[in-house]
Design a protein around this motif. Structure first.
Motif: not given
Length: 298
Positions: A36-56
């Motif tokens: 998935m793209s970052m936005r798709q993965l963030a939506a699937a996880a129920g978090v914001s793209p910014a939060s996902l990027l922070r984890l990455v």
């Protein structure tokens, strides 16, 4: 070398709630990170793209794409799961979010096709097409889930060249059709793990008889890959119940186009003649059929 799973486990207790949520999703659905793209993965996880990027970035990756490349390499190297496990994964994923199951299927298809037709394999496809164009006869075998792309290959090639022998199908001769084949001929064997026994036996028999064996398969080290002189590799998206044939179909379409281009005017004339024959024989539904159907029901 640390895996991403181990890194997440080590960091998990110190993560804030949003990042824990993303980490849990990645652990439960590792394919999503690969596909998935970052936005798709963030939506699937129920978090914001910014939060996902922070984890990455906490995991040591400057960009999401670098993180995804690592997961994608792991995804490509994974063993093919049994049907029951794949079915369980599909049901679990759909239960949490059916729309994301569709998105994962789309992403897997893109990855699989891109890998099948990427530059490293393009030279192999061209060499295989040259051999198919020059062969006296082309035998094609593919069974079970590999039957549709194998049939598409034999049917398409037969539209513009003679000597195409489909070995599978209702009333087919199977490997008996190879009895009169020799080094002037080619066998194309289509199959991915778990390989159908008859496909492997056909490839080995063809090799013993001197045919050029072309395998469209998922590993050069599989029994089918080892029996072949040319191997065209296709991947499995891992999202569907059966092994994905999307990459295989893409390879088949590329090979048909390459062979037709290689034969040039000869192929064009054959296609035109075959099309005229099919139209004359009434093979396709026509306006006359529509009118006849309408008259019969009025």
């Amino acid at each position: 070398m640390d895996t991403i799973d181990r890194q997440l486990a080590r960091l998990f207790d110190d993560l804030p709630p949003q990042l824990r949520k993303a980490a849990q999703h990645l652990t439960r659905h590792p394919d999503d990170g690969a596909l998935m793209s970052m936005r798709q993965l963030a939506a699937a996880a129920g978090v914001s793209p910014a939060s996902l990027l922070r984890l990455v970035r906490m995991l040591g990756y400057g960009r999401y794409e670098d993180f995804r490349d690592v997961l994608r390499a792991q995804w490509k190297a994974r063993p093919v799961g049994p049907f029951a496990a794949r079915a369980q994964s599909i049901v679990a994923r759909a239960g949490s979010d059916a729309a994301m199951l569709v998105a994962a299927t789309q992403a897997a298809a893109h990855v699989t096709v891109d890998a099948a037709l990427a530059a490293p394999q393009a030279a192999t496809l061209v060499a295989v097409a040259e051999r198919l164009a020059a062969a006296r006869r082309i035998a094609v075998i593919g069974l079970r889930s590999s039957f549709p792309p194998a049939f598409a290959l034999s049917y398409s090639l037969a539209l513009f060249r003679e000597g195409v022998l489909p070995l599978a199908g209702v009333g087919g001769l199977g490997v008996d059709a190879l009895d009169h084949c020799d080094e002037r001929d080619v066998l194309v064997a289509v199959g991915v793990a778990p390989l159908t026994r008859e496909t492997v036996l056909a490839a080995r028999q063809a090799s013993r008889q001197g045919l050029t064996v072309i395998a469209i398969t998922d590993s050069t080290l599989s029994p089918l890959g080892r029996a072949a002189g040319h191997v065209v590799l296709v991947g499995d998206g891992g999202v569907s119940l059966l092994q994905s044939q999307v990459g295989t179909v893409a390879v088949v379409e590329a090979l048909v186009s390459l062979v037709m281009a290689r034969l040039g005017p000869e192929a064009l004339a054959a296609v035109a003649a075959r099309e005229q024959h099919l139209q004359s024989a009434g093979a396709y539904w026509s306006e006359a059929d529509e009118m006849s159907q309408h008259s019969a029901t009025s």
